[in-house]
Design a protein around this motif. Structure first.
Motif, short mmCIF file in Angstrom:
data_model
loop_
_atom_site.label_atom_id
_atom_site.label_comp_id
_atom_site.label_asym_id
_atom_site.label_seq_id
_atom_site.Cartn_x
_atom_site.Cartn_y
_atom_site.Cartn_z
N PHE A 4 0.82 -1.22 0.00
CA PHE A 4 0.00 0.00 0.00
C PHE A 4 0.85 1.27 0.00
O PHE A 4 0.37 2.34 -0.32
N THR A 5 2.13 1.14 0.36
CA THR A 5 2.95 2.35 0.45
C THR A 5 3.29 2.94 -0.92
O THR A 5 3.62 4.12 -1.02
N LEU A 8 1.58 6.21 -2.08
CA LEU A 8 1.62 7.41 -1.23
C LEU A 8 2.57 8.47 -1.77
O LEU A 8 3.63 8.16 -2.31
N LYS A 9 2.16 9.71 -1.60
CA LYS A 9 2.98 10.86 -2.02
C LYS A 9 3.32 11.72 -0.80
O LYS A 9 2.57 11.74 0.17
N PRO A 10 4.43 12.45 -0.84
CA PRO A 10 4.71 13.39 0.26
C PRO A 10 3.64 14.48 0.30
O PRO A 10 3.01 14.78 -0.72
N ARG A 11 3.46 15.06 1.46
CA ARG A 11 2.45 16.10 1.61
C ARG A 11 2.78 17.33 0.78
O ARG A 11 1.90 17.96 0.19
N ARG A 325 12.28 21.24 3.08
CA ARG A 325 11.76 20.94 4.40
C ARG A 325 10.89 22.08 4.91
O ARG A 325 11.30 23.25 4.87
N ARG A 326 9.71 21.74 5.40
CA ARG A 326 8.83 22.74 6.02
C ARG A 326 8.56 22.31 7.45
O ARG A 326 8.30 21.15 7.71
N GLN A 327 8.60 23.27 8.36
CA GLN A 327 8.40 22.95 9.77
C GLN A 327 7.93 24.20 10.51
O GLN A 327 8.55 25.24 10.42
N GLU A 340 3.20 26.16 6.57
CA GLU A 340 4.44 25.91 7.29
C GLU A 340 5.61 26.54 6.54
O GLU A 340 5.66 26.54 5.32
N TYR A 664 11.81 12.92 0.04
CA TYR A 664 11.12 11.95 0.89
C TYR A 664 10.90 10.63 0.17
O TYR A 664 10.95 9.56 0.78
N GLU A 665 10.65 10.69 -1.14
CA GLU A 665 10.49 9.46 -1.92
C GLU A 665 11.78 8.63 -1.84
O GLU A 665 11.74 7.41 -1.68
N LEU A 667 14.28 8.88 0.49
CA LEU A 667 14.53 8.39 1.86
C LEU A 667 13.71 7.13 2.12
O LEU A 667 14.21 6.16 2.70
N PHE A 668 12.46 7.16 1.69
CA PHE A 668 11.58 6.01 1.94
C PHE A 668 12.02 4.80 1.13
O PHE A 668 12.02 3.67 1.62
N HIS A 672 12.73 1.30 2.74
CA HIS A 672 11.71 0.27 2.53
C HIS A 672 12.14 -0.76 1.51
O HIS A 672 11.76 -1.93 1.60
#
Lengths: 706, 706
Positions: A4-5, A8-11, A325-327, A340, A664-665, A667-668, A672
């Motif tokens: 299922f992963t 998925l897309k980063p936000r 990066r947003r924070q 953010e 993020y893609e 890193l995952f 994974h």
């Protein structure tokens, strides 16, 4: 089983973020790249070599962080050999070969062979010796290393303990290690790879009138076979091996080597400059090896140029990731309407990354200047006459010290600025950080070698004091003489003009920036001169002060050279000065980089400026806001500026620093899909000694390695 | 074959050197050790646990640097399980267990189970939940982790993307990851080990009047099984694994985890403070989780206490090695009559190591003070009333930031001060450096969390400005009120009295040292108050200034606390103050450490002292010589002082830092006898694809791992 992963897309959209950053800058990226990286066809060579390496799975870096240290040597050796085959297949020249080493980005087990080993034979061998050895070396029929430093002595070459004693009867040398600390140590390529070594040993000759009395004639280089040609095992009388795991350099076999009364022929001593007579046993010296040091400026220029690329790499990763990066929302955005924040918009992140970005350009122009001076004076240098290079030659220790310290510290600063993910393998900085930490120590410890610069500045200042009305022989002379003439009447000027009296924003006087750095360097030189020459203080008690002097003087070189590269009225006229010919927006931003590099450098050691009357105290009050102002001006161009350094993804090897923004893609995916640890299921029940689930095995695998 | 190396000795006698160093100091080492390390029976516990671990080969660190990252996890898991068996066999208590973790010195795959996992269940679980879970946890029948941070959000807990949506029909929650960046990330123990997890997710409840409209109620903790009890494979709807290699933490399985509409019962939500009604689906909150933060000061006290031991360890290695290492003659010893100098006698080495040695004690007394305040006020704290702890509680972010930054930077400074051998595995600092680099980022990023301190100081200053004649409620109040009263008439005093006017040597006024740090903290607080409250500047634009404020304020705490521990007339009277009762020479040296720590700290950021009128400019001129003077006074006691920290050889794991001084023997033994790479002979001929000589194999072994 469906995963299922995979849907998925980063936000937030990383690629869109970087595209917006690039669109938001007026910098012409290809133009700036060309300006920075055209020397010796760097950019096109990088592309050519990269394409070849990418086709060979052996050069994949994907699993490097999962390999043990012994496996990293196995891989390093396999790569070193493969590159030799590629060189011949592709018809690469030496620059292509060096580019491959840079791109693969690890210390190759063959590295010393084509650096210190071949250089020493070429520069210190007699014509006869060169005729014998050079073909074997260039063909890699033998693999050589350079064995100078020992377990007990590194920097202090005169303190080396290995001896080479002349036997007047057998007409040969006996190489011997009298103590454990005489063991050669740290020498790259020696541990498992080399068949031959240059061994630096104290030459001991029998006293002419009393042969049982041995006289030391100082360290001399000997070339000798250390391993059997057929078995690759150490020759009798030699103990040699790898010293074990280190901070970095996992792929390199740094070695140790001890000698037990090893006999070698007279021809083993490299004899271009010194030879022991077979008949009389007397040492004859000819010529002067000083010419060897001519190339030192070039080598140190390479170190500075490499430092700029290493720093550019860390900054590239940090800038791209912190843009994506947003924070947190802005604390004053109470309703959270603005979304953010990009982390790169926080001044607390900017203050760590942007001055380093500016510094990459400062390092660049000084490296260029060193190359230009070397090439422009090559012929005279080869005759032992350094000409205009003389001053830079003595300064190069200070530049090596300063620039490698800046780069080593800069990598870690960038890493920390990236927060949590900066600690992960996806940063791409794990290997480079561990490897580069060697640089402040090797090729002259960064604290130690600054003494050489200080000593030379004290000498120069002494001469200026004695001849205050002489014509300056070089730029440093000019700075010193100006200082001596004006020191009693000097009123420090601030180059920072804060926004008032009609000005809407901060303004800077570029020439005044150069002035304060030059004035400080001269004043600290004069202080050192006073302490040592006039007050005759012990050298050791002055060492911290002398280190600070070397740093201040080197900082002045970076600042002056950067200024010269940007201005049409340089302080140091020279035909060798790089002329940018860049479009207007790019020149503007480089000027902002100049200001930021200078003010940031100033902010790191204000007391030396204050106490030398180089700046007024009022400058310090404006400094933080001036730096904020400059960072705000630089911020929109940060991504474009790092793009211009054109570091290939293969070198970055970083999820966080990906040029396409798919942080993020990646890193995952690394976690994974590409992490071997996830292919094993473990038994976590403490009652059981089994480790891998279902194996029934109490961990023979790993526990056997303890 | 006989090995000629076995008869060789180092040129200089390391053991004799260290013996001479110890004889040369008047410090009573056991007395000082006891003073530093008696709390909770630390010293005797260390000895007890050490003896047990030493008997088990599983805990040998000898080959750790030669293991691959996956093997380090295998080993870590084997050790974690073995420790559980030992705990039961030896009847160890929790403190013994924690001592074992400290001595083994790696992040255990079980670490999160007995830290964040159990703490969260204990503090946030209802009585019913605790009754169900605690026995399984304490017996390690289940292994838990704590899943808060995500791929896209670390520090910003409110920004977490994982959702927990209440289903009013089925009366259960659905845990879901809407984006890739919602993946839990970095969570220790989760990657391969944990059977259960605390998952922090945004609680979404249907709007009472419009159930299709989901309302977020912020992050809440859920406890759930994540792996099958029988197979240890992830449960359906969960993707979980290890994130891969990192800077350090090789033995720990930091993990990722995504949820695909995972259904969990209502009881999964930890409900001491908040519960969703099964009937109405409404959230009821009870009590206030603020009491949870009471223990934060204790946790941060632990971080400071750990930082002091980590720093003491790096300093121990550096001091011992630099005492044994000899390099160069004194430049003024022209005839070389005094032999080669101990490296520790060079001021350029001292300036890097000795201030850090002094700082270990500064960290110690602040850690002690935090523990004392916590224990002394424990009862009131558990009621949510922080009492005298309130001030320290808000300051603890700043102390965490400052102390972990000092320790992380300090390790690397010590490493570089050791020159070449500092880069080798024999330094014993490779692992601790990589591991400890996480500390400035985890548990609140060191740059981020300083905002909390600054915000609290601005608030306090605002209150003081409004009530300038109030009685001070705590020491910070006292400092602020004093500042407000005197700021217009203040004349800065120097605590440094150079050797003239009849004085033979430097003298220091201890109280004046404290004063300048307190004055600066107050003045910077007032500056921040003015910028934010009066001038209403944007928070973001002030962030660098606020970071500097937090640092200055925290430095002031270290200085004041150190002073209080040493003086009989402390600035802050408190019954909890440690009273040394140390013999006179030891107290004298600790006072020298106090001076050196303070002046070194001052030398790192003079502008904030100058611009706040905390010191006269003249102080800066004396500072370098005053620091030289203090280092000279400290130097003869350096080895004794590091001995007092009593770091076991097993923890040091360092050839360079050996307490017996056999540095070179150990380095050589590691290389010559214990390095597995030396057991293999290689084929270095580039024409051959064979890597291991005689294997005929093109490197299947390592290349298969790419």
């Amino acid at each position: 089983m469906s995963d299922f992963t995979s849907s998925l897309k980063p936000r937030y959209d990383g690629p869109a973020t970087l595209a917006a950053e690039r669109n938001g800058s007026s910098i012409n990226i290809p133009e700036l790249s060309k300006h920075l990286l055209s020397r010796d066809g760097f950019l096109s060579r990088q592309e050519k070599v990269l394409q070849v390496l990418k086709r060979d799975r052996l050069f994949s870096k994907d699993q490097q962080l999962n390999l043990s240290r012994p496996d990293r040597y196995h891989l390093g050796l396999a790569r070193a050999k493969a590159i030799q085959r590629i060189v011949r297949r592709e018809g690469w020249d030496h620059e292509d070969y060096k580019m491959a080493e840079y791109l693969v980005d690890e210390m190759s087990p063959f590295h010393l062979h084509m650096s210190m080993f071949v250089t020493t034979v070429r520069e210190q061998g007699s014509e006869e010796q060169k005729a014998y050895w050079m073909p074997q070396i260039l063909n890699y029929d033998i693999i050589g290393c350079y064995a100078q430093s020992e377990l007990g002595h590194g920097s202090n070459v005169r303190g080396l303990e290995t001896t080479a004693t002349w036997d007047p009867v057998k007409k040969e040398f006996e190489i011997h290690s009298p103590h454990l600390t005489a063991s050669k140590w740290w020498n790259g390529t020696m541990g498992r790879t080399a068949t031959h070594a240059i061994v630096v040993a104290q030459l001991l000759l029998p006293h002419p009138s009393n042969p049982s009395n041995l006289i030391s004639h100082g360290p001399q280089p000997f070339i000798l076979r250390i391993r059997d040609q057929r078995t690759h095992l150490p020759l009798p009388g030699i103990a040699v091996g790898d010293i074990g795991p280190k901070y970095g350099y996992a792929s390199m076999d740094n070695g140790y080597m001890l000698f037990d009364h090893l006999r070698v022929p007279r021809s083993a001593m490299l004899s271009r400059y010194a030879e022991v007579s077979a008949e009389t046993g007397a040492l004859s010296r000819r010529g002067h090896p000083a010419v060897v040091y001519g190339s030192l400026t070039f080598v140190r220029g390479q170190i500075v140029m490499h430092a700029r690329l290493v720093l550019a790499r860390a900054v590239t990763v940090a800038v791209r990731y912190c843009a994506i990066r947003r924070q947190f929302h802005d604390r004053d955005d109470v309703k959270g309407e603005r979304g953010e924040m990009q982390v790169l918009d926080y001044p607390t992140v900017q203050i760590r990354i942007l001055p380093l970005l500016a510094t990459t350009f400062a390092l660049h122009y000084t490296g260029e200047m060193m190359y230009d001076l070397y090439h422009g004076t090559r012929e005279t240098v080869e005759k032992g006459d350094f000409g205009p290079l003389a001053e830079l030659h003595s300064a190069s220790s200070g530049l090596k010290s300063l620039c490698t310290t800046i780069a080593a510290d800069g990598i870690e600063t960038c890493r920390r600025a990236m927060g949590g993910h900066g600690f992960g393998g996806g940063s791409g900085l794990v290997g480079i950080n561990a490897d580069y930490l060697s640089k402040p120590t090797v090729e002259g410890d960064n604290w130690m070698i600054t003494q050489q610069v200080a000593a030379s500045l004290i000498k120069k200042m002494t001469s200026c004091v004695q001849n205050p009305h002489a014509e300056p022989k070089d730029p440093t002379d000019a700075i010193f003489l100006y200082y001596l003439k004006n020191k009693d009447t000097h009123i420090p000027q601030s180059p920072i003009h804060p926004p008032n009296n009609g000005k809407a924003d901060f303004e800077f006087t570029d020439k005044a920036i150069v002035d304060i750095f030059q004035w400080r360097a001269a004043a600290l030189s004069h202080d050192a001169y006073t302490a040592r020459i006039i007050e005759k203080k012990p050298w050791t008690s002055l060492m911290i002060q002398l280190h600070a002097l070397s740093r201040a003087y080197s900082e002045q070189i970076l600042i002056t050279t950067f200024y010269n590269a940007l201005t049409t009225t340089p302080t140091t006229p020279t035909s060798l000065r790089p002329t940018p010919n860049l479009s207007h927006p790019t020149t503007n931003i480089l000027t902002t980089c100049f200001h930021l590099h200078a003010l940031h450098t100033l902010s790191l050691s204000p007391p030396t400026f204050l106490l030398t009357n180089s700046i007024p105290l009022s400058l310090l009050a404006h400094l933080p806001n001036a730096i904020l102002h400059l960072m705000t001006a630089l911020r929109p161009h940060a991504v474009a500026l790092v793009d211009a350094w054109a570091i290939p993804e293969y070198v970055l090897d970083s999820a966080l620093g990906r040029g396409d923004g798919r942080v993020y893609e990646e890193l995952f995916d690394m976690a994974h899909r590409r992490n071997p640890l996830n292919r094993v299921t473990f038994n976590v029940d403490w009652r059981s000694e089994e480790i891998v689930r279902g194996s029934g095995d109490a961990g023979r695998g790993v526990l056997g390695k303890l």
